[in-house]
Design a protein around this motif. Structure first.
Motif, short mmCIF file in Angstrom:
data_model
loop_
_atom_site.label_atom_id
_atom_site.label_comp_id
_atom_site.label_asym_id
_atom_site.label_seq_id
_atom_site.Cartn_x
_atom_site.Cartn_y
_atom_site.Cartn_z
N ASP A 100 0.75 -1.14 -0.11
CA ASP A 100 0.24 -0.05 0.12
C ASP A 100 0.73 1.27 -0.05
O ASP A 100 0.42 2.23 -0.61
CB ASP A 100 -1.05 -0.01 1.15
N SER A 101 1.80 1.17 0.57
CA SER A 101 2.63 2.33 0.96
C SER A 101 3.70 2.65 -0.59
O SER A 101 3.60 3.67 -0.94
CB SER A 101 3.80 1.94 1.73
N ASP A 103 9.71 18.18 2.71
CA ASP A 103 8.91 17.32 3.65
C ASP A 103 9.48 16.16 3.91
O ASP A 103 9.68 15.42 4.96
CB ASP A 103 7.53 17.24 2.94
N HIS A 104 9.98 15.30 2.83
CA HIS A 104 10.56 14.03 2.77
C HIS A 104 11.71 13.94 3.61
O HIS A 104 12.00 13.00 4.54
CB HIS A 104 10.55 13.05 1.48
N GLN A 105 12.57 14.85 3.27
CA GLN A 105 13.90 14.84 4.01
C GLN A 105 13.69 14.93 5.44
O GLN A 105 14.34 14.46 6.27
CB GLN A 105 14.74 16.18 3.47
N ALA A 106 12.76 15.84 5.85
CA ALA A 106 12.66 16.21 7.46
C ALA A 106 11.76 14.86 7.93
O ALA A 106 12.31 14.72 9.18
CB ALA A 106 11.44 17.27 7.52
N LEU A 107 10.96 14.18 7.22
CA LEU A 107 10.54 12.93 7.64
C LEU A 107 11.35 11.87 7.86
O LEU A 107 11.64 11.26 8.96
CB LEU A 107 9.20 12.48 6.87
N ILE A 108 12.36 11.86 6.95
CA ILE A 108 13.48 10.87 6.69
C ILE A 108 14.54 10.70 7.84
O ILE A 108 14.85 10.23 8.62
CB ILE A 108 13.93 10.46 5.47
N HIS A 109 14.61 12.19 8.06
CA HIS A 109 15.59 12.58 9.34
C HIS A 109 15.19 12.40 10.20
O HIS A 109 15.92 11.94 11.28
CB HIS A 109 16.27 14.14 8.99
N ALA A 125 10.53 1.98 11.38
CA ALA A 125 10.43 3.33 10.71
C ALA A 125 9.80 3.08 9.28
O ALA A 125 9.27 3.98 8.73
CB ALA A 125 12.07 3.60 10.37
N GLY A 126 10.06 1.80 8.77
CA GLY A 126 9.26 1.47 7.15
C GLY A 126 7.80 1.67 7.50
O GLY A 126 7.27 1.99 6.53
N CYS A 127 7.27 0.99 8.65
CA CYS A 127 5.82 1.18 8.73
C CYS A 127 5.38 2.54 8.76
O CYS A 127 4.47 2.78 8.27
CB CYS A 127 5.67 0.28 9.95
N LEU A 128 6.25 3.30 9.61
CA LEU A 128 5.60 4.71 9.82
C LEU A 128 5.85 5.40 8.50
O LEU A 128 5.03 6.33 8.24
CB LEU A 128 6.49 5.59 10.83
N LEU A 129 6.84 5.46 7.70
CA LEU A 129 7.04 5.95 6.54
C LEU A 129 5.65 5.53 5.33
O LEU A 129 5.22 6.42 4.78
CB LEU A 129 8.25 5.60 5.77
N VAL A 134 -3.26 14.16 7.00
CA VAL A 134 -1.68 14.51 7.28
C VAL A 134 -1.46 13.63 8.36
O VAL A 134 -2.11 13.83 9.47
CB VAL A 134 -1.45 16.03 7.37
N LEU A 135 -0.32 12.83 8.52
CA LEU A 135 0.26 12.38 9.72
C LEU A 135 1.36 13.01 10.11
O LEU A 135 2.53 13.20 9.72
CB LEU A 135 0.50 10.90 9.31
N GLU A 136 1.06 13.82 11.37
CA GLU A 136 2.15 14.47 12.03
C GLU A 136 2.89 13.74 13.13
O GLU A 136 2.27 13.14 14.07
CB GLU A 136 1.61 15.70 12.72
#
Length: 549
Positions: A337-338, A375-381, A393-397, A409-411
């Motif tokens: 799904d991701s 956005d993605h860089q901030a989330l990945i960081h 981490a993979g589940c949350l991403l 929006v998942l914050e």
């Protein structure tokens, strides 16, 4: 060619073996009996000869004739006495051991030591009466020598020798030997018939199998028991454990096999229902029981032999194995799904960027690219710093991208961290708990018209517990439903297929000794807080009564 007894069937082997044993036993007993009988007859004959010799030595006529050396009177007297006593010979000698009477007149006057010097000397010298087995001038005989005393009974003046040929003993023994041979043959025939009956009965008891086949089947049975993943325990009619495989030891946390074989099943598993099956002769299938913190699916089947119950076999497996398989599939589905969400989202954005470039709005295109990258860089960081575990981490991403696909929006709280994740916590269970709670939050927010609204996730590993807090923007949960939402099949939605996610979450938390609480959200929705202890709880041992099978 070397002939091995193993080439013969078991029945033939048993008949040969038992027959040979019977033959050896009866033969040995027969030889012993014949030897004993021979010894007894010789001893009896010797005692008779001694008695006759002493009697003759005490006859006054014999004493007087010996004193005078009258061989003429002693010679016919000795023959008469030998005839009356059925002796082979009666020999009378003087004080010097010279024959005064003998069955063979030619030997008169010669020394009796020609026949047996060892017996003559002690008799004349010390007055000793003796019995000997010797080869004399008349053949092999049992002979007895008795001293002849003078009329006063003080001085040895001669001796009497009485003998019986041993050929009579051989004659008696021959008669008994024939009888003993018949007894041996009858005993051997009886043993063979008994062996045939016993071998037939024994073969029937082992279902006509040969020992080598039984040994091979035993090895196959052990290999089969140890290869299956289901636990297996068997008991006999006394309720004692006879069989257990490694899977059963592992599932029930029991000691090694050598320590429990032969022990009553109720000593190790006090609440076991196997004795009940032993008594009722009724099989039990697919029964769900709890052993410590595990749920098992148990089957119990009675064993029959000749129409009687001779034991019970119980097989069981962990129920959560199916759940684990479902969780793994769920994880794969989440990853799929991701990837699908990311592919769909990036496809749309690529089309947008391509359109902006075509109309010359390059600045807008660059702005979208920059925003997406930031956005993605901030989330990945954040995930790299706060959640080193790649599975979590993979589940949350994946859930972050799924939320964006749904217009949500998942914050993730930037102060969150989940670095101290214990090894004993299964990652698939943790992912299943968070995944179901986030999916539930997404659906609740969407159903409440929450497009564009944030779902908040906070994580911390400080202290003794792992704490996850998920806050949605749904309608909230009424107080009267909060105690029911974790029940299997309960749902407030009209569509079918719901009511399983929160039940699974609650079940997994029970396995991890965790808890979950529900509070109203701020300013709306609901806040789910999960607590999972870092220290693994001590499992109760089934030996103290925690197990049912």
């Amino acid at each position: 060619m070397k002939l091995s007894i193993r080439r013969f069937p078991l029945k033939t082997r048993m008949v040969l073996l038992l027959g040979l044993i019977a033959l050896l036993q009866t033969g040995a007993l027969g030889l012993f009996a014949l030897h004993y009988l021979t010894s007894a007859l010789e001893e009896q004959m010797g005692e008779r000869a001694l008695h006759v010799a002493k009697t003759i030595a005490s006859i006054p006529q014999v004493i007087q004739s010996v004193e005078t050396g009258d061989s003429t009177e002693l010679q016919p007297l000795s023959l008469t006495l030998a005839d009356k006593t059925q002796a082979l010979f009666v020999v009378i000698g003087d004080r010097n051991g010279l024959r005064l009477a003998h069955p063979n007149p030619e030997r008169l006057g010669f020394s009796m030591s020609d026949d047996d010097d060892d017996a003559v000397s002690p008799t004349l010298a010390y007055g000793l009466a003796q019995v000997t087995r010797a080869e004399g001038s008349l053949g092999l005989s049992m002979r007895a020598r008795a001293p002849i005393y003078d009329a006063a009974g003080e001085q040895v003046i001669g001796l009497v020798s009485v003998g019986y040929l041993l050929d009579k003993v051989d004659l008696y023994i021959s008669r008994y030997r024939l009888t003993m041979t018949m007894v041996i043959l009858l005993a051997f025939a009886f043993s063979v018939l008994t062996a045939v009956w016993f071998a037939s009965h024994f073969k029937k008891a082992i279902f006509g199998l040969e020992p080598e086949e039984i040994g091979r089947l035993f090895q196959e049975r052990n290999a089969t028991l140890q290869s299956v993943r289901e636990g297996i325990i068997a008991i006999n009619t006394r309720g004692e454990i006879t069989t257990v495989n490694q899977a059963a030891l592992s599932i029930l946390d029991l000691p090694n096999e050598q320590n429990i074989i032969g022990k009553p099943v109720t000593d190790l598993l006090p609440n076991s229902r196997m004795p009940e099956v032993l008594t009722s002769d009724q099989a039990q299938f697919d029964q769900e029981i709890r052993v410590g913190d595990r749920v098992l699916i148990v089957n119990r089947v009675p064993l029959h032999q000749s129409g009687k119950v001779v034991g019970v076999v119980s097989s069981f497996r962990r129920k959560d194995e199916l759940h684990q398989l479902g969780q793994k599939l769920s994880r794969i589905q989440q990853y799929a799904d991701s990837l699908r969400s990311q592919a769909h989202e990036y496809s749309n954005k690529l089309h947008t960027i391509a359109g902006l470039i075509q109309i010359g709005a390059n600045d807008k295109a660059l702005a979208i690219i920059g925003q997406e990258t930031r956005d993605h860089q901030a989330l990945i960081h954040l995930l790299v710093e706060a959640v080193p575990d790649p599975v979590l981490a993979g589940c949350l991403l994946g859930k972050y991208n799924r939320a964006r696909e749904l217009g949500l929006v998942l914050e993730i709280d930037p102060d969150s961290q989940m670095r101290d994740l214990p090894e004993w916590i299964p990652r698939e269970q943790l992912v299943s708990i968070l995944g179901n709670l986030l999916d539930n939050a997404f659906e609740a927010t969407l159903n409440h018209g929450g497009h564009g609204k944030p779902i908040l996730l906070t994580m911390t590993d400080l202290g003794d517990d792992l704490i996850f807090e998920i806050e949605d923007r749904g309608p909230g949960i009424p107080d009267d439903q909060q105690a029911l939402i974790f029940t299997k099949g309960f749902t407030s939605k009209a569509r079918a297929g719901h009511g399983l996610g929160l039940h699974l979450v609650n079940s997994l938390l029970q396995q991890l000794n965790g808890t979950i609480t529900i509070e109203p959200g701020d300013p709306e929705g609901s806040r789910f807080t999960v607590y999972i202890p870092k220290q693994q709880a001590v499992k109760p041992s089934p030996m103290t009564g925690a197990a049912n099978d």
